[in-house]
Design an enzyme around this catalytic site. Structure first.
Site, PDB file in Angstrom:
ATOM      1  N   SER A 124       0.802  -1.234   0.000  1.00 51.79           N
ATOM      2  CA  SER A 124       0.000   0.000   0.000  1.00 51.79           C
ATOM      3  C   SER A 124       0.830   1.278   0.000  1.00 51.79           C
ATOM      4  O   SER A 124       0.281   2.368  -0.185  1.00 51.79           O
ATOM      5  CB  SER A 124      -0.946   0.020   1.202  1.00 51.79           C
ATOM      6  OG  SER A 124      -1.946  -0.949   1.037  1.00 51.79           O
ATOM      7  N   LYS A 127       0.444   3.421  -2.899  1.00 52.87           N
ATOM      8  CA  LYS A 127      -0.686   4.351  -3.039  1.00 52.87           C
ATOM      9  C   LYS A 127      -0.216   5.808  -3.018  1.00 52.87           C
ATOM     10  O   LYS A 127      -0.886   6.681  -3.577  1.00 52.87           O
ATOM     11  CB  LYS A 127      -1.704   4.113  -1.921  1.00 52.87           C
ATOM     12  CG  LYS A 127      -2.392   2.747  -1.991  1.00 52.87           C
ATOM     13  CD  LYS A 127      -3.238   2.470  -0.745  1.00 52.87           C
ATOM     14  CE  LYS A 127      -3.868   1.081  -0.803  1.00 52.87           C
ATOM     15  NZ  LYS A 127      -4.555   0.717   0.461  1.00 52.87           N
ATOM     16  N   TYR A 165      -3.741  -2.501 -10.104  1.00 53.87           N
ATOM     17  CA  TYR A 165      -3.589  -2.299  -8.657  1.00 53.87           C
ATOM     18  C   TYR A 165      -2.698  -3.380  -8.025  1.00 53.87           C
ATOM     19  O   TYR A 165      -1.800  -3.086  -7.236  1.00 53.87           O
ATOM     20  CB  TYR A 165      -4.967  -2.291  -8.011  1.00 53.87           C
ATOM     21  CG  TYR A 165      -4.981  -2.155  -6.519  1.00 53.87           C
ATOM     22  CD1 TYR A 165      -4.839  -0.907  -5.917  1.00 53.87           C
ATOM     23  CD2 TYR A 165      -5.136  -3.267  -5.693  1.00 53.87           C
ATOM     24  CE1 TYR A 165      -4.862  -0.777  -4.536  1.00 53.87           C
ATOM     25  CE2 TYR A 165      -5.154  -3.138  -4.315  1.00 53.87           C
ATOM     26  CZ  TYR A 165      -5.018  -1.897  -3.737  1.00 53.87           C
ATOM     27  OH  TYR A 165      -5.040  -1.772  -2.381  1.00 53.87           O
ATOM     28  N   TYR A 192      -4.698   3.632   8.028  1.00 51.69           N
ATOM     29  CA  TYR A 192      -6.043   3.085   8.154  1.00 51.69           C
ATOM     30  C   TYR A 192      -6.669   3.511   9.478  1.00 51.69           C
ATOM     31  O   TYR A 192      -6.578   4.669   9.860  1.00 51.69           O
ATOM     32  CB  TYR A 192      -6.025   1.544   8.038  1.00 51.69           C
ATOM     33  CG  TYR A 192      -5.248   1.063   6.854  1.00 51.69           C
ATOM     34  CD1 TYR A 192      -5.575   1.500   5.566  1.00 51.69           C
ATOM     35  CD2 TYR A 192      -4.175   0.202   6.989  1.00 51.69           C
ATOM     36  CE1 TYR A 192      -4.860   1.069   4.461  1.00 51.69           C
ATOM     37  CE2 TYR A 192      -3.457  -0.238   5.891  1.00 51.69           C
ATOM     38  CZ  TYR A 192      -3.805   0.206   4.630  1.00 51.69           C
ATOM     39  OH  TYR A 192      -3.097  -0.218   3.549  1.00 51.69           O
ATOM     40  N   VAL A 248       1.038  -3.726   3.921  1.00 54.46           N
ATOM     41  CA  VAL A 248       0.954  -5.031   4.605  1.00 54.46           C
ATOM     42  C   VAL A 248       2.198  -5.878   4.400  1.00 54.46           C
ATOM     43  O   VAL A 248       2.344  -6.929   5.027  1.00 54.46           O
ATOM     44  CB  VAL A 248      -0.275  -5.871   4.189  1.00 54.46           C
ATOM     45  CG1 VAL A 248      -1.558  -5.270   4.697  1.00 54.46           C
ATOM     46  CG2 VAL A 248      -0.306  -6.100   2.700  1.00 54.46           C
TER      47      VAL A 248
END
Lengths: 301, 301, 301, 301
Positions: B61, B64, B188, B236, B254
């Site tokens: 992630s 991102k 993705y 998050y 992760v």
């Protein structure tokens, strides 16, 4: 700096869309929406202001910052067993997550979390004693004596506090409120009814600065952490937006005030009664966006 | 600085509770949980490292952040019509708020928001073209050529991406996905499968620093705003906790990596595969907490 | 019929897992869990019973059926502007949907909806007057005089009613409670504390039968509609399960009682204090399943 | 009976507000909204009709009743481990509760639950085989051969089934879908695209009657239970309203059809393409309300 503030105040005075004054508390609904003020207390001790900076207004939820500092002073990090430190993703008076999370509010700046913080600060004292200690703290932080609670606002607020009573009873049902909801709400509505001028509020914010002349009411570590909470949770469901646009930690109140901390640089207070859709001061937020851009005081580079 | 990093690495190596390696992606589950690395690229151009800082890992992630920069580069602030800027108060793959908010994800760092960002960046290009541009961007940011996509990880991820497919189809049903879900998910999963070493990641993070030698890939204004989003939404449902404990903007993956930006000071990458309950690197978060405390690099004072 | 009831009572007495007596109301927690009773009042006027059918128990939420009938008698279909008629999909005291639906409870049998119904029935009367009318109604329905409110239970209930106070204040904040929450809760806790025997309850249920000898306290149309509400909403989040297993409309209470109506056939009351995970009588539900299967009284064919 | 149906059809033809034809499936949006039909197949084998009772329409979600019967026939009560039996309190395609309940849909009549039922019925067969068995079942139930799947509707539906794909992938991520989402959705969209006339549907509903001449496709126990599910869950978030107003178990489809079962009396089908806010046929619901009132066929007395 003075020129910048004058410029910002002039733009605010000319604004057409001033937002909407909170009308759910009758006493607050009476406030003249055309007022605007901004004050900056710099790290080196100077005070700059523009607009109605000596008109007292109701600080409302900005009081949650002072009460948080006091509650942490009493029970320390144990507070975090009863209230979280995460943004809620919900409006300020939502009861949704409270159900999912079994009575533990998401953070001390939404209403449910502030009620727990007030309950903690209240402890086994009387509301009168607790409110006395709070006023002394705010006066010490700002080095200003002329700061008071507006009893009419407190009373008006208590009479319409159905949602907050619901939150309090709900947490009580989960064992996360030690005092009677009536006592906690009585204290809470009085803390929200503290009246300060923009100048006084900018001065009071200095207790969160870690610079030479700042008052030493809380430890450096705690200042940082309170600032961090103001950054992630200080504007309810508009916290991300405020961080994105302004780039500084802040705490708003439905009275139209916002207290903003620029670590190492100064404390800023802004006030305009009309609110945006998140319940934060509309012109106040816009003023802070200009201020941050022009001064380059963003903490993000 | 070198001493501090060595000390942090030594403590990490001795840690008993190392968290839990993500096991929902079979290829990632194979990673040795005993690894740890930390690298710092200071504003003045020095590079310090300790631990396994030259072992490539899956940035997941953290990608991102790069894709967000590229999507903003393509469509500018119009991106914010399709994705919000608020913390979600939910876990990274929640579909709850997506229903309430009619297919507009809360922010670009939860999975749903990242899929919209990838869809935007993809535009009418092919996944191959888009991924090529992404790799070029990451190489330029870090000034490192040896950065690649791990095809086996991408494939493993795509095969188990049921939840992300659900999010994509759900947004498509609200008209907030322009490309076919298969195309978006394919892109993705490949962007998540980029492999970098801790050193490379710390160097790549420099594009978010606003200092003399930093690469000029995005404007100063945009750097600030991306940093602000990392602060409020980068971890998050643990974003508030990270802000509270570390006091610096960061983005986790992760794969166990975390990229942290200290505006004006440097870019930090940390890596340890075991995760805490929020899905962020457990030892990585703890290492960053020590790092921030010891260096005083918190942006909160 | 008598044989069937005896058989059901015998099986209940031998049951090992009797569920769990509600313990959140101290007075109710004292009840002996080994009790069981079942009574049937047939359409043609016969009364059959087995077990402790003359032991009074607290009817609790079964009172919501009587109060609904009375509130409808006062304001007619206008009641449905303040409360819905849909199953909630949530537990009996959930506040979740209340937020989404702006203070309009889903149906009159979850706690929030029952508070609105009680508020409506209360109108501008005093709690004493309203409770007097309620007792008179229950006595008339059952043609039994010896039915009373247990003051100790009412008091115990009021002292622990934090969740219900939360619901009441929440609805008040949305303008959907006309009386003061204290008044409404006082009335509500007293209506729940009505004590009846199984025989009395089965007899009282006759007011929902549309047969020759049944009392004419409400119109035929209204009987049907109240039965329909009991079918879809009478067992909280276990309503679908009860309809599936028993196939008859019913209303449960945390005191362990269930009132079941078999249109055209009779009224059945069953009682066993231990509850299942939905908060409905465990052995009572099982007994009704056997009863419906053996008699073929299901309304579904 | 014939007079009543004619009267109902006449009133429907004159209605001004006819609801809104479902427009999210292009093929369905083409249907003429001015059509109306009602058919009754009585327990003793008579057939009465009024209006366009021989015009085929898309049965859509009414197919869920037939597929449920078939899935129960295959795996029996084990089905209930994968899908619940409770009303959802949410709209037909909500994904909310699915998150809270970890991929177990609330009941077999909301879309998520129907996908699980179709997945179960599909088992390891091919979609072609499964659909063949389904058509044979519907033909046997109605004793009518001329019942087919409209391929154009199925195709149109599959192309716009983003939300259902989201639900399928979501359940797959929780392990509650055994077949590939593409296979399940393909089968599902075809089952929804079955076309029947009102007469055929009323005849087909006879398999849920427990009377002498009714087809014996499922056991009596199962008929009752399917009827119970139709009562509590057959009209999505309007199930309570339908039970309240009509008092009979029924299942609606977005094609504008409703199948209603009056145990012991007959099977009723009604059709009008315009929908109300719950997504159920507007005139169809109103017609059933009149029908139930005039015939006294309510199961609630």
């Amino acid at each position: 700096m003075q020129d910048l503030l004058e410029d910002i105040a002039a733009r605010a005075l000319g604004a057409e869309d001033r937002g909407k004054v909170a009308d759910y508390i009758p006493e607050l609904a009476k406030v003249d929406p055309d007022q605007f003020a901004i004050s900056v207390s710099t790290a080196d001790g100077q005070l700059f202001s523009a607009g109605d900076a000596r008109t007292p207004f109701s600080i409302q939820s900005i009081s949650k910052v002072f009460v948080l500092a006091l509650a942490l002073g009493q029970v320390g990090e144990a507070l975090w067993r009863r209230v979280g430190r995460e943004p809620s993703g919900q409006s300020f008076d939502s009861i949704l997550l409270l159900e999912r999370e079994k009575g533990i509010p998401r953070n001390p700046f939404i209403n449910a979390g502030a009620l727990v913080t007030t309950d903690t600060f209240l402890g086994s004292a009387s509301p009168r004693e607790a409110l006395g200690a709070l006023i002394r703290f705010v006066r010490a932080a700002s080095d200003q004596d002329d700061i008071h609670i507006n009893e009419a606002v407190a009373k008006s607020e208590l009479e319409t506090a159905h949602r907050n009573f619901a939150l309090a009873h709900y947490m009580r049902s989960h064992g996360n409120l030690l005092n009677n909801p009536d006592l906690v709400l009585g204290t809470y509505c009085h803390q929200c009814a503290i009246e300060m001028t923009c100048e006084q509020l900018a001065l009071a914010g200095r207790f969160l600065l870690d610079t030479a002349g700042a008052p030493s009411l809380v430890s450096r570590e705690r200042k940082r952490r309170i600032n961090a909470l103001m950054m992630t949770c200080g504007h309810y469901d508009g916290s991300g937006d405020f961080a994105f646009r302004v780039g500084l930690p802040g705490k708003s109140g439905v009275g139209g005030g916002i207290l903003v901390i620029a670590p190492g640089r100064g404390s800023v207070a802004v006030w305009s009664p009309g609110l945006n859709s998140y319940g934060n001061s509309k012109l106040g937020t816009e003023a802070m966006e200009i201020f941050a851009r022009e001064t380059g005081w963003s903490i993000f580079g």
